[in-house]
Structures are given as C-alpha cells and as structure tokens.
Enzyme design. Structure first.
Site, PDB file in Angstrom:
ATOM      1  N   CYS A  79       0.829  -1.211   0.000  1.00 25.66           N
ATOM      2  CA  CYS A  79       0.000   0.000   0.000  1.00 25.66           C
ATOM      3  C   CYS A  79       0.868   1.268   0.000  1.00 25.66           C
ATOM      4  O   CYS A  79       1.445   1.594  -1.029  1.00 25.66           O
ATOM      5  CB  CYS A  79      -0.967  -0.069   1.170  1.00 25.66           C
ATOM      6  SG  CYS A  79      -2.461   0.874   0.880  1.00 25.66           S
ATOM      7  N   HIS A 169      -3.380  -5.371   1.632  1.00 24.76           N
ATOM      8  CA  HIS A 169      -2.670  -5.650   2.888  1.00 24.76           C
ATOM      9  C   HIS A 169      -2.731  -7.130   3.260  1.00 24.76           C
ATOM     10  O   HIS A 169      -3.576  -7.526   4.068  1.00 24.76           O
ATOM     11  CB  HIS A 169      -3.326  -4.865   4.032  1.00 24.76           C
ATOM     12  CG  HIS A 169      -3.119  -3.394   3.965  1.00 24.76           C
ATOM     13  ND1 HIS A 169      -2.074  -2.764   4.594  1.00 24.76           N
ATOM     14  CD2 HIS A 169      -3.821  -2.432   3.354  1.00 24.76           C
ATOM     15  CE1 HIS A 169      -2.140  -1.468   4.376  1.00 24.76           C
ATOM     16  NE2 HIS A 169      -3.189  -1.236   3.624  1.00 24.76           N
ATOM     17  N   GLU A 171      -0.927  -8.633   5.263  1.00 23.87           N
ATOM     18  CA  GLU A 171      -0.623  -8.769   6.703  1.00 23.87           C
ATOM     19  C   GLU A 171      -1.875  -8.613   7.560  1.00 23.87           C
ATOM     20  O   GLU A 171      -1.843  -8.917   8.747  1.00 23.87           O
ATOM     21  CB  GLU A 171       0.474  -7.780   7.120  1.00 23.87           C
ATOM     22  CG  GLU A 171       0.045  -6.324   7.305  1.00 23.87           C
ATOM     23  CD  GLU A 171      -0.173  -5.560   6.003  1.00 23.87           C
ATOM     24  OE1 GLU A 171      -0.095  -6.157   4.914  1.00 23.87           O
ATOM     25  OE2 GLU A 171      -0.455  -4.347   6.089  1.00 23.87           O
TER      26      GLU A 171
HETATM   27  N1  GLN Z   1      -3.795   6.256   1.222  1.00 23.28           N
HETATM   28  C1  GLN Z   1      -2.485   5.978   1.696  1.00 23.28           C
HETATM   29  C2  GLN Z   1      -1.439   6.798   0.967  1.00 23.28           C
HETATM   30  O1  GLN Z   1      -1.734   7.457   0.037  1.00 23.28           O
HETATM   31  C3  GLN Z   1      -2.159   4.516   1.575  1.00 23.28           C
HETATM   32  C4  GLN Z   1      -3.105   3.717   2.428  1.00 23.28           C
HETATM   33  C5  GLN Z   1      -2.512   2.498   3.051  1.00 23.28           C
HETATM   34  O2  GLN Z   1      -1.297   2.316   3.123  1.00 23.28           O
HETATM   35  N2  GLN Z   1      -3.369   1.675   3.593  1.00 23.28           N
HETATM   36  O3  GLN Z   1      -0.303   6.757   1.332  1.00 23.28           O
END
Ligand code: GLN
Length: 186
Positions: A79, A169, A171
């Site tokens: 992410c 994710h 995890e």
């Molecule tokens: N929206 C976050 C970003 O732009 C990422 C979200 C996440 O890591 N769950 O960094």
C-alpha cells in the site's frame, strides 16, 4: 533469515507478526543507524506514504535505502510502501524511493470505495483474500516490472527483480502466502 521492517508509521506490527509466524527473524527500523545491521530483506508497510516518505527524508535514510534496493536488497512494499517504491505517482508530485518501474495512483478508489475486500488470483501464489484500505493501484508497469494481479481491471500487485509490491494488505488477513512468496524471493 532476518527482515528489517520500517516502523516509522503505519501497519508494521502486523507484518512483524506474520514474518515471525513464518519463522523469519525481524527487527524494527526507526532510525538511520538501524540500517547498519545485517539483514536479508526489507518491508515497507502501509500507512500514509506522505508521512513515511517525509520521515525517511528527515531521518536521512532515503538515499541509503534507495541505494540498497538498487543494489538488489529484496523489498516488499504494501500500500503506502508500494507508493514509496514507485518511480511515478500520477496524483502526487513527489518521488520517494522511486526504484520500481511502476506508475501508481494514490487513493485511487475514491472515498466511497476507500476500503473493501476482494478475492483474486495472484500469479505464482493462487487465489488469495485481499484487503484494500484507501488503496492505490498501479496504472502501468514498464521495464522489467511485471503485473502479478489484476482486480477490476487495475493492477494491484507487481514484481521487479527482488522488489515486490501489493496495493492490498496481506498482513491484515490470515493468509501467509504473500509473505511466504516474499521470503522465497530472498
Ligand atoms: N492512502 C495511503 C497513501 O496514500 C495509503 C493507504 C494504506 O497504506 N493503507 O499513502
């Protein structure tokens, strides 16, 4: 095998638990001197890419980490970690580590679809549960980067050499296979 997990901000505890469950040793990276330790791989967790990216810079770690990854240190970014590794971010002028030939869009699913679950195929693994939280997606891959999973027409996992990224994710699920895949890359 010892994995350094960036613990500057975000969902790092869950990565540590999962890696240890798989028998890997972990340690927390909180400051530049932690990079002097010996390790076999790095994990960059989800969180807020702007915050983690700024902290990496403020703590003087960006160039060192980029250099390590370019020299072949295996890294797994989830992410926000995916965003930090991207060479281009469509809706953010920053490039943080920029080691992976992917173009990404932050918060790509908008507010309403900010968080959702899916089950989809990931190349080399099989069908896995995927948890998305204000997730990015990969708009395009280039060079040696390869898309590993596509959900609703958008790339949500990719690999380039020893770099692995997921927009979701793993995890936060009970399924350890993506972490196992990463450990097998090392
Ligand atoms: N929206 C976050 C970003 O732009 C990422 C979200 C996440 O890591 N769950 O960094």
């Amino acid at each position: 095998m010892r994995i350094g997990v960036f613990c500057l901000q975000g969902a790092f505890i869950e990565h540590i638990r999962m890696l240890e469950r798989l028998g890997a040793e972990t340690f927390e990276i909180r400051q530049k001197s932690d990079l002097d330790r010996t390790f076999d791989g790095l994990v960059i967790p989800g969180g807020e890419s702007t915050v983690i990216g700024k902290l990496l810079g403020d703590l003087g770690m960006t160039n060192d980490v980029r250099g390590m990854i370019k020299s072949g240190m295996p890294v797994f970014g989830t992410c926000a970690g995916l965003i930090l590794l991207a060479r281009h971010i469509a809706n953010d002028p920053h490039v943080y580590l920029g080691t992976m030939d992917i173009s990404v869009r932050r918060n790509a699913y908008g507010r309403q679809l900010g968080s959702f679950a899916a089950t989809a195929e990931m190349k080399g693994i099989g069908t896995i549960p995927m948890t998305f939280i204000r997730a990015p997606y990969i708009e395009s891959v280039s060079g040696d980067a390869e898309a590993l999973s596509v959900v609703d027409g958008h790339i949500v996992a990719a690999r380039q050499g020893k770099q692995l990224v997921t927009a979701f994710h793993p995890e936060l699920t009970d399924d350890t296979r993506v972490h196992e895949y990463f450990l097998n890359m090392i």
